[in-house]
Structures are given as structure tokens and as C-alpha cells.
Design an enzyme around this catalytic site. Structure first.
Site, short mmCIF file in Angstrom:
data_model
loop_
_atom_site.label_atom_id
_atom_site.label_comp_id
_atom_site.label_asym_id
_atom_site.label_seq_id
_atom_site.Cartn_x
_atom_site.Cartn_y
_atom_site.Cartn_z
N HIS A 1 24.21 44.58 73.61
CA HIS A 1 24.77 45.90 73.91
C HIS A 1 26.26 45.77 74.22
O HIS A 1 26.66 44.80 74.87
CB HIS A 1 24.05 46.49 75.13
CG HIS A 1 24.58 47.82 75.54
ND1 HIS A 1 24.32 48.97 74.82
CD2 HIS A 1 25.37 48.19 76.58
CE1 HIS A 1 24.93 49.99 75.41
NE2 HIS A 1 25.58 49.55 76.48
N GLU B 1 31.00 66.17 39.01
CA GLU B 1 29.69 65.51 38.92
C GLU B 1 28.70 66.44 38.21
O GLU B 1 28.59 67.61 38.54
CB GLU B 1 29.21 65.14 40.34
CG GLU B 1 27.74 64.79 40.48
CD GLU B 1 27.27 63.59 39.66
OE1 GLU B 1 27.92 62.54 39.67
OE2 GLU B 1 26.23 63.73 38.98
#
Ligand code: FAD
Ligand code: NAD
Length: 476
Positions: A452, A209
Site C-alpha cells: 500500500h 471510425e
């Protein structure tokens, strides 16, 4: 008009059948307009055939192999291997199902489908060349034209995609085997999604990169989580380097990729294949945009306003050919706007809540403004966050790296943006996008009861954190 041409007319001519073009065509037909869609390759464009869908299919499959291989702590022992030919066949089946669906949806909505390559003759006529030589051509006169011709991978000098050993993303998604050693040039969207996939499939991957981190357009703490996980997968990174050439090795099929650091130091990397993912460029060649005198910017993207109109009121450009962000949902959203404007509706695109999702490990989902962007825009932002290590659901998935962060206006508490690094971040970000679109406040998110144990509770908790009302983290 070419001698022998048949000339027909249409209200809206759409060039390119990707997510921008086919969406525009269907919506134009739904508005009661006569819509004609021209496609020269495959319905669904890059997204369905060579991009979003094939890459996500590969990512899903290699995730399964990786997770099975690393589940010993949960008492699961397995040593899966990836049979790339079968995987690619399965991926092709998924693609066929979707592209067939696009064709049916277009026909079902009354869109005229024309197969061939469109070229502008003037500002009210295109010529369509059908198939190969001798297949004939036709001319179509239009009231409105929508250019949706997409983008293609940029080539790096010296790395010609014509060679089997130099891969574009499209080649990588059609691989017939997992290379032992893969060099990936570019640590952007494609480089990071595909290096992770091939590492999980069993390849030794090195990523080269130019800049200093992976996914350089994202905030540092987001890139860090993805880079750390990729490093744990065994991916080697060479930052501040560029690939300058490749050479065939003496031993036949393998290659040597030569990289150069900022200081001019060269390194030779042994590999079987090199994947070049250094960005994409607009496809406008062959369209003869000169016949319309349309302005393009210095990278070749067609310039448009917030109604997707070019310099010519009746000619629109949408999707990748109209510039960043080059994302499928942005192309479709612009297609809907262009079709609406062509039908006389007061449509316009609001870029404020266009999300982005990167399907790395973990995934990234972002929408709206970062804290720094909010400050630059003159806001006084308040920020709340929730780390995944405090989420019961994340821990029960054996995932603890990542976070949800929300950015809101300190005074009004209107939501301005969100950044999520987590499993399913691509799904979780939709709640934040909806909140921004609807003008929701931190209180709206904090006060919404979330099931949840779910990852989505982290969005509620980040809102509570921004309000200094957090239950499961210490308030900042
Ligand atoms: P395209 O999908 O490129 O379609 C353009 C069409 O126009 C093509 O079918 C082409 O054949 C046709 N065409 C071109 N010229 C002519 C002509 N003269 N006449 C007739 N037809 C013509 N985006 C996401 O949002 N999420 C993702 O996960 C994602 N993953 C990706 C993964 C990869 C590997 C790649 C390469 C891209 C990915 N993208 C993703 C980006 C996404 O694919 C593009 O943003 C999207 O396809 C752009 O849509 P479009 O309609 O503008 O163009
Ligand atoms: P990108 O712009 O995301 O990344 C390119 C990377 O290559 C950058 O980090 C850049 O610094 C680096 N680079 C450029 N020249 C280089 C060189 N000579 N040597 C080494 N590194 C170099 O481009 P991409 O990954 O090719 O993806 C193209 C586009 O496709 C993206 O912008 C995105 O819009 C789209 N895409 C989206 C998704 C998604 O939404 N999940 C997935 C894949 C692709």
C-alpha cells in the site's frame, strides 16, 4: 538450384527476424539445433523497428509533455512544446539499442544470421537473394522451416502510402514535425494509441471510425473510459463513417479528407496529414508458398495447429503471419512452441492466458475470458470489480477513471479472466495472467497481501468484491 548458388544445410531455417522469428531461432539453438535466421530488413522486425517500441517511446514522451501542461492543480506551471525531430532521434536511439541487442543475442546463442529475402524452392529448400541486384544468392536446405514473416499495414483504396501526406503507422513514428491538423482513419489499436500521442503533442486530431465506438473489439465500458478521456484531450470522433478519398488543397501542403457516413452523406475534413490505421495483413508475397502447397485462410494468414505446424509437419508458421491476435508476445510464445516441437519436445500453445495491452490513456489490459465469453463457454461466472476512484494510489496520481474487473467460476472460484482500465494496466494485467496460468482462485488473490498504496491493490480488492468481502467498496 540457380547456377552459381552455394547450397548449405540447417536443422531449422527461420524466415523473419521479428519477435516471433528471433525468439524461435534462439530457442532452437538452445535446444542444440543448428538454427539459421534469415532477415531482409532489420532484426527485431515490426515490433522493435516500426511498432511496439517506437510507439511506446513516443507515447511516453508525449505523456510527459501532457502531464506537465496539466499539473496546475498540483501547483506546477509549465508550457512544454514537443520538438518532434529530437523526439524521433531519441526514439531511434532506443530502437538501435534493442535491435543491436537482438543481433548479439542471436550470435551469442550460436544462431547463423543470413541477410536477404527468402523464397521457397520446394519443401526442403529456400533460396536467399542477398541485398540489391548483383549481390548474389544462396540456397539453404532445411529439416524444419519456421515462417515468421509478419504483417504490413492495409491500404485503404485511394490512400496510397507512397504519398508523404498519407501516413502509415511507420510514417507517423518517423514524423519530422507535429501536424497542426491530423485525420486518423480507424479507431483500433494503432488509431487510438497514435491519435492520443499526437493530440498530446499538440495536434488537432479527428478520428474517423467505421463502427460505433473506439476499440470496437473491447467491452463497451472499457471503450467508454478511453473515448471519454480522448474527447477530453480534444480529439473529435466521427463514428459510422469511412474515409473515401483525399484531395490536395489549393494552398500547397495541406489536404482535404472526404468521409462518407452510412447514409451516404459526405464530409470534407481539412488536415495536414492523414494516418490510415485500418488493420494489418499477412506478408507472404515473394515466399512462393505455392512451392509447398500451404493452406492460407480467406485473409491470407497461414493456417496452423496448436503446435504452430502448418499442413506440412516440418513447416511451422508463427506470429502475425499465422493470424490474430497480432501481438508481439503471441509471436514470441508461438516461436518458443515451434522451436520446441522442431526439437522433439511435447510443446503446444495454450491461448487461454495471452494478455493484450493497449497503451491508450488510460491503458487497457485484458487476459482470459470476459463475463460474456465465460457464459458462452458454459461457465457460471462470478464477477468482482474495483473502481479507480476508490484507490488511494490512483487518486494520488490524479487518476480516477477506470476499474479492475475479475471474472471467476462461481462454484470453484478459479480465475477465468480480467479486464483493467487504469494507468499501468499493461503491467497490472500480468498478475491476473499469472493467476490464471497457475490455476489460482479468488481467495488466492484476495489473500495475497499487496503493498500500500499501489494500483495493484485494486486487483486484490476486485477479488474481495467477487467474494462479497470488499473493504473499500460496497459489495454488489
Ligand atoms: P514482424 O515483427 O513483422 O517481423 C517479420 C520480419 O520478417 C520482418 O523483419 C521482415 O523484414 C521479415 N521478412 C518478411 N518476409 C521476409 C522474407 N521473405 N525473407 C526474409 N525476411 C522476411 N504488439 C504488441 O504486442 N504490443 C504493442 O504495443 C504493439 N504495438 C504496435 C504498434 C504498432 C505501430 C504496430 C504496427 C504494431 C504493434 N504491435 C504491438 C504488433 C507487433 O508489432 C506484431 O504483432 C509483431 O511485430 C509480430 O511479430 P512477427 O515476428 O510475427 O513479425
Ligand atoms: P485494428 O484492427 O486494431 O483497428 C482497425 C480499425 O479500423 C477498426 O476499428 C475498424 O473498424 C476500423 N476501420 C476499418 N476500415 C475502416 C474504414 N474504411 N474507415 C474507418 N475505419 C475503418 O487495426 P490497427 O489499429 O491497424 O492495428 C493492427 C494490429 O496491430 C492490431 O490488430 C494489433 O494486433 C496490432 N497492434 C497492437 C498494439 C498493442 O498491442 N498495444 C498496438 C498497435 C497495433
Amino acid at each position: 538450384m540457380v547456377v552459381g548458388d552455394v547450397t548449405t544445410g540447417t536443422d531449422v531455417l527461420i524466415i523473419g527476424g521479428g519477435p516471433g522469428g528471433y525468439t524461435a531461432a534462439i530457442r532452437a539453438a538452445q535446444h542444440g539445433l543448428d538454427a539459421t535466421l534469415v532477415e531482409r530488413d532489420a532484426y527485431g522486425g515490426t515490433c522493435l523497428n516500426y511498432g511496439c517500441i517506437p510507439s511506446k517511446a513516443m507515447i511516453t514522451a508525449t505523456d510527459i509533455a501532457h502531464e506537465a501542461r496539466h499539473a496546475e492543480t498540483m501547483g506546477i506551471h509549465a508550457d512544454p512544446t514537443v520538438d518532434m525531430r529530437t523526439l524521433v532521434e531519441w526514439k531511434d536511439g532506443v530502437v538501435d539499442q534493442l535491435t543491436g541487442g537482438v543481433e548479439k543475442l542471436c550470435k551469442g546463442n550460436g544462431v547463423n544470421l543470413v541477410e536477404g529475402t527468402a523464397t521457397f524452392v520446394d519443401d526442403e529448400t529456400v533460396r536467399i537473394a542477398h541485398g540489391g541486384e548483383g549481390q548474389g544468392s544462396e540456397s539453404i536446405e532445411f529439416e524444419h522451416a519456421i515462417v515468421a514473416t509478419g504483417s504490413r499495414p492495409m491500404e485503404l483504396p485511394g490512400f496510397d502510402f507512397a504519398d508523404d501526406r498519407v501516413w502509415s503507422s511507420r510514417d507517423a513514428l518517423d514524423a519530422d514535425e507535429v501536424p497542426d491538423e491530423l485525420v486518423v482513419v480507424g479507431a483500433g489499436y494503432i488509431g487510438m494509441e497514435l491519435s492520443t500521442t499526437f493530440a498530446k503533442a499538440g495536434a488537432d486530431v479527428t478520428v474517423v471510425e467505421l463502427l460505433e465506438d473506439v476499440l470496437p473489439s473491447y467491452e463497451d465500458d472499457i471503450s467508454r473510459v478511453v473515448r471519454n478521456r480522448a474527447t477530453d484531450l480534444g480529439i473529435d470522433f466521427r463514428f459510422h463513417e469511412s474515409a473515401i478519398e483525399w484531395l490536395a488543397s489549393d494552398d500547397g501542403d495541406s489536404i482535404e479528407v472526404v468521409t462518407e457516413s452510412e447514409g451516404g452523406e459526405e464530409t470534407v475534413l481539412e488536415a495536414d496529414r492523414v494516418l490510415v490505421a485500418v488493420g494489418r495483413e499477412p506478408v507472404t508475397d515473394g515466399l512462393e508458398l505455392e512451392a509447398l502447397d500451404l493452406a492460407t485462410d480467406d485473409r491470407g494468414f497461414i493456417e496452423t495447429d496448436d503446435r504452430a505446424r502448418t499442413d506440412l509437419e516440418h513447416v511451422f508458421a508463427i506470429g502475425d503471419v499465422a493470424g490474430e491476435p497480432m501481438l508481439a508476445h503471441k509471436a514470441s510464445a508461438e516461436g518458443i512452441v515451434a522451436a520446441g516441437v522442431a526439437a522433439g519436445e511435447p510443446a503446444a500453445l495454450d491461448h487461454q492466458a495471452i494478455p493484450a495491452a493497449v497503451f491508450t490513456d488510460p491503458e487497457i489490459g485484458t487476459v482470459g475470458l470476459t463475463e460474456a465469453e465465460a457464459e458462452d463457454a458454459g461457465c457460471d461466472p462470478v464477477v468482482g470489480s474495483f473502481p479507480l476512484r476508490a484507490s488511494g494510489r490512483a487518486l494520488s496520481m490524479d487518476e480516477s477513471e477506470g476499474f479492475v474487473r475479475l471474472v471467476a467460476d462461481a462454484e470453484t472460484e478459479f480465475l477465468l479472466g480480467g479486464q483493467i482500465v487504469a494507468p499501468e494496466a499493461s503491467e497490472l494485467i500480468a498478475e491476473v495472467g499469472l493467476a490464471i496460468e497457475m490455476g489460482a482462485t479468488l481467495e488466492d488473490l484476495a489473500g495475497t497481501v499487496h503493498a500500500h498504496p499501489t494500483l495493484s491493490e485494486a486487483v486484490m480488492e476486485a477479488a474481495e468484491n467477487a467474494q462479497e468481502q470488499a473493504i473499500h467498496t460496497l459489495n454488489r
